[in-house]
Scaffold this active site. Structure first.
Site, PDB file in Angstrom:
ATOM      1  N   HIS A  52       0.835  -1.189   0.000  1.00  0.00           N
ATOM      2  CA  HIS A  52       0.000   0.000   0.000  1.00  0.00           C
ATOM      3  C   HIS A  52       0.872   1.242   0.000  1.00  0.00           C
ATOM      4  O   HIS A  52       2.087   1.161   0.220  1.00  0.00           O
ATOM      5  CB  HIS A  52      -0.952   0.006   1.206  1.00  0.00           C
ATOM      6  CG  HIS A  52      -0.307  -0.304   2.533  1.00  0.00           C
ATOM      7  ND1 HIS A  52       0.712   0.440   3.076  1.00  0.00           N
ATOM      8  CD2 HIS A  52      -0.544  -1.296   3.424  1.00  0.00           C
ATOM      9  CE1 HIS A  52       1.061  -0.072   4.231  1.00  0.00           C
ATOM     10  NE2 HIS A  52       0.325  -1.138   4.473  1.00  0.00           N
TER      11      HIS A  52
HETATM   12  P1  TYD Z   1      -2.065  -3.604   7.701  1.00  0.00           P
HETATM   13  O1  TYD Z   1      -2.158  -2.206   7.192  1.00  0.00           O
HETATM   14  O2  TYD Z   1      -2.688  -4.670   6.847  1.00  0.00           O
HETATM   15  O3  TYD Z   1      -0.550  -4.001   8.008  1.00  0.00           O
HETATM   16  P2  TYD Z   1       0.740  -3.924   7.033  1.00  0.00           P
HETATM   17  O4  TYD Z   1       1.014  -2.481   6.778  1.00  0.00           O
HETATM   18  O5  TYD Z   1       1.848  -4.579   7.787  1.00  0.00           O
HETATM   19  O6  TYD Z   1       0.412  -4.694   5.792  1.00  0.00           O
HETATM   20  O7  TYD Z   1      -2.710  -3.636   9.167  1.00  0.00           O
HETATM   21  C1  TYD Z   1      -3.056  -4.844   9.808  1.00  0.00           C
HETATM   22  C2  TYD Z   1      -4.227  -4.583  10.743  1.00  0.00           C
HETATM   23  O8  TYD Z   1      -3.879  -3.699  11.794  1.00  0.00           O
HETATM   24  C3  TYD Z   1      -5.430  -3.962  10.043  1.00  0.00           C
HETATM   25  O9  TYD Z   1      -6.596  -4.551  10.564  1.00  0.00           O
HETATM   26  C4  TYD Z   1      -5.383  -2.521  10.431  1.00  0.00           C
HETATM   27  C5  TYD Z   1      -4.732  -2.552  11.791  1.00  0.00           C
HETATM   28  N1  TYD Z   1      -3.912  -1.368  12.101  1.00  0.00           N
HETATM   29  C6  TYD Z   1      -4.375  -0.469  13.049  1.00  0.00           C
HETATM   30  O10 TYD Z   1      -5.474  -0.628  13.640  1.00  0.00           O
HETATM   31  N2  TYD Z   1      -3.593   0.610  13.343  1.00  0.00           N
HETATM   32  C7  TYD Z   1      -2.402   0.827  12.747  1.00  0.00           C
HETATM   33  O11 TYD Z   1      -1.705   1.817  13.076  1.00  0.00           O
HETATM   34  C8  TYD Z   1      -1.952  -0.109  11.737  1.00  0.00           C
HETATM   35  C9  TYD Z   1      -0.628   0.102  11.033  1.00  0.00           C
HETATM   36  C10 TYD Z   1      -2.753  -1.181  11.459  1.00  0.00           C
END
Ligand code: TYD
Length: 136
Positions: A52
């Protein structure tokens, strides 16, 4: 976004006979105020995270334990950073596509962010990201 704005940062290690201590102060050691931190661990070697871009958020990623790789890409090209030392981080500007992968079993990837969490800040579709990047 110019891909070269993504760059490795080397932090000072305060070493003495007791071990090493790394200090990271927002706006001094990294180019933003730290509003949030989270960390990623327990990822299989084959796992790919991220995939992303963020419209406003800047990050610094540090493997405080173990190692991983961070690929960044955008209209100006792509780059891969190896994170394998607790005093090395990578700065990721806003509006850059990022993928984290190649996690070692002991990897703990510390992520410092310039904003509090907002799901609407995320671009999770690469084609949509490219469109928005071209219109910047
Ligand atoms: P995600 O964005 O998929 O992680 P990565 O960037 O490692 O691919 O996030 C995983 C889960 O955690 C998703 O349900 C959203 C949640 N999350 C939060 O609630 N707060 C945050 O600051 C982050 C980074 C993720």
């Amino acid at each position: 976004m110019d891909i070269d704005k993504a760059a490795l940062l080397k932090f000072n290690e305060n070493a003495d006979g007791r071990g090493r201590l790394v200090v990271i102060e927002g706006t001094k050691d990294i180019p933003f105020e730290i509003k949030r931190l989270f960390y990623i661990y327990g990822s299989d070697t084959g796992a790919v995270r991220g995939q992303h871009a963020n419209r406003e958020t800047e990050f610094v990623l540090i493997n405080v334990c173990g190692s991983s790789k961070v690929k960044v890409k955008g209209v100006s090209g792509e780059k891969v950073f190896d994170l394998d030392k607790p005093h090395i981080g990578v700065y990721l500007p806003k509006m850059i596509w990022k993928e984290m992968y190649g996690f070692s079993p002991d990897s703990i990837l510390l992520c410092l962010a310039s904003t509090v969490y907002d799901p609407d800040d995320y671009l999770r579709d690469y084609e949509q990201f490219l469109k928005e990047e071209e219109n910047e």
